[in-house]
Scaffold this motif. Sequence first.
Motif, PDB file in Angstrom:
ATOM      1  N   LYS A  79      16.636  17.944  27.145  1.00 17.03           N
ATOM      2  CA  LYS A  79      17.807  17.600  28.010  1.00 17.03           C
ATOM      3  C   LYS A  79      18.499  16.459  27.344  1.00 17.03           C
ATOM      4  N   ARG A  80      18.815  16.387  26.246  1.00 15.67           N
ATOM      5  CA  ARG A  80      19.682  15.319  25.607  1.00 15.67           C
ATOM      6  C   ARG A  80      20.712  15.756  24.565  1.00 15.67           C
ATOM      7  N   ALA A  81      21.750  14.833  24.576  1.00 18.83           N
ATOM      8  CA  ALA A  81      22.635  15.338  23.588  1.00 18.83           C
ATOM      9  C   ALA A  81      22.810  13.876  22.615  1.00 18.83           C
ATOM     10  N   VAL A  82      23.026  14.116  21.357  1.00 21.20           N
ATOM     11  CA  VAL A  82      23.354  13.151  20.513  1.00 21.20           C
ATOM     12  C   VAL A  82      24.655  13.369  20.108  1.00 21.20           C
ATOM     13  N   VAL A  83      25.478  12.136  20.208  1.00 19.08           N
ATOM     14  CA  VAL A  83      27.054  12.498  19.959  1.00 19.08           C
ATOM     15  C   VAL A  83      27.660  11.475  18.846  1.00 19.08           C
ATOM     16  N   ILE A  84      28.105  11.801  17.847  1.00 17.22           N
ATOM     17  CA  ILE A  84      28.796  10.722  16.793  1.00 17.22           C
ATOM     18  C   ILE A  84      30.290  10.831  17.232  1.00 17.22           C
ATOM     19  N   PHE A  85      30.719   9.496  17.406  1.00 18.86           N
ATOM     20  CA  PHE A  85      32.139   9.514  17.674  1.00 18.86           C
ATOM     21  C   PHE A  85      32.778   8.302  17.113  1.00 18.86           C
TER      22      PHE A  85
ATOM     23  N   THR B 161      23.529   7.359  29.478  1.00 18.00           N
ATOM     24  CA  THR B 161      23.206   7.110  28.083  1.00 18.00           C
ATOM     25  C   THR B 161      21.933   6.396  28.023  1.00 18.00           C
ATOM     26  N   ILE B 162      21.256   6.816  27.077  1.00 10.69           N
ATOM     27  CA  ILE B 162      19.732   6.206  26.747  1.00 10.69           C
ATOM     28  C   ILE B 162      19.911   5.142  25.389  1.00 10.69           C
ATOM     29  N   GLU B 163      19.272   4.268  25.913  1.00 13.22           N
ATOM     30  CA  GLU B 163      19.269   3.105  24.771  1.00 13.22           C
ATOM     31  C   GLU B 163      18.512   3.290  23.548  1.00 13.22           C
TER      32      GLU B 163
ATOM     33  N   THR C 211      26.972   6.409  17.438  1.00 17.12           N
ATOM     34  CA  THR C 211      25.980   7.415  17.701  1.00 17.12           C
ATOM     35  C   THR C 211      25.527   7.141  19.067  1.00 17.12           C
ATOM     36  N   VAL C 212      25.622   7.687  20.167  1.00 22.51           N
ATOM     37  CA  VAL C 212      24.965   7.655  21.479  1.00 22.51           C
ATOM     38  C   VAL C 212      24.164   9.008  21.874  1.00 22.51           C
ATOM     39  N   THR C 213      23.125   8.763  22.629  1.00 21.62           N
ATOM     40  CA  THR C 213      22.252   9.658  23.237  1.00 21.62           C
ATOM     41  C   THR C 213      22.350   9.757  24.579  1.00 21.62           C
ATOM     42  N   LEU C 214      22.749  11.019  24.978  1.00 17.62           N
ATOM     43  CA  LEU C 214      22.965  11.070  26.747  1.00 17.62           C
ATOM     44  C   LEU C 214      22.091  11.972  27.131  1.00 17.62           C
TER      45      LEU C 214
ATOM     46  N   LEU D 105      32.826  10.206  27.142  1.00 18.77           N
ATOM     47  CA  LEU D 105      31.741  11.315  26.932  1.00 18.77           C
ATOM     48  C   LEU D 105      31.119  11.954  28.172  1.00 18.77           C
ATOM     49  N   VAL D 106      30.643  10.694  28.863  1.00 16.56           N
ATOM     50  CA  VAL D 106      29.818  10.936  30.225  1.00 16.56           C
ATOM     51  C   VAL D 106      30.668  11.551  31.092  1.00 16.56           C
ATOM     52  N   GLU D 107      32.240  11.380  31.218  1.00 16.87           N
ATOM     53  CA  GLU D 107      33.057  12.050  32.046  1.00 16.87           C
ATOM     54  C   GLU D 107      33.360  13.290  31.717  1.00 16.87           C
ATOM     55  N   ALA D 108      33.135  13.665  30.371  1.00 15.54           N
ATOM     56  CA  ALA D 108      33.406  15.162  29.666  1.00 15.54           C
ATOM     57  C   ALA D 108      32.074  15.906  30.232  1.00 15.54           C
ATOM     58  N   THR D 109      31.140  15.446  30.154  1.00 16.67           N
ATOM     59  CA  THR D 109      29.881  16.092  30.441  1.00 16.67           C
ATOM     60  C   THR D 109      29.664  16.494  32.073  1.00 16.67           C
TER      61      THR D 109
END
Length: 91
Positions: A60-66, A89-91, A23-26, A76-80
């Motif tokens: 203004k965030r996205a949480v992504v499970i991959f 990314t947010i740690e 899981t990453v938060t963008l 994911l960063v490239e896609a946005t």
Amino acid sequence: MKNTLIALCLIGVSLSAEAETHTVTLDLPTMNCAMCPITVKKALDKVEGVSQSEVHYDDKRAVVIFDDDLTSVDALVEATTNAGFPSTTIE
């Protein structure tokens, strides 16, 4: 024959067990309207390996499970970014 089938099943289970979901938060600071999260979510959901994404306009965030075997945080960063919304990314 039976032993061969059992061995093949065990190999299949061990291979699928190696893949991990992460899981990453963008952070998406350039989202500025109610339509932006829809665009970002569509971009993220098109990335192979993304199993779930939630995009929140309020913070203004996205949480992504991959699946890390199929994609990466960089993808994911490239896609946005390609959708017009650079992210970090947010740690």
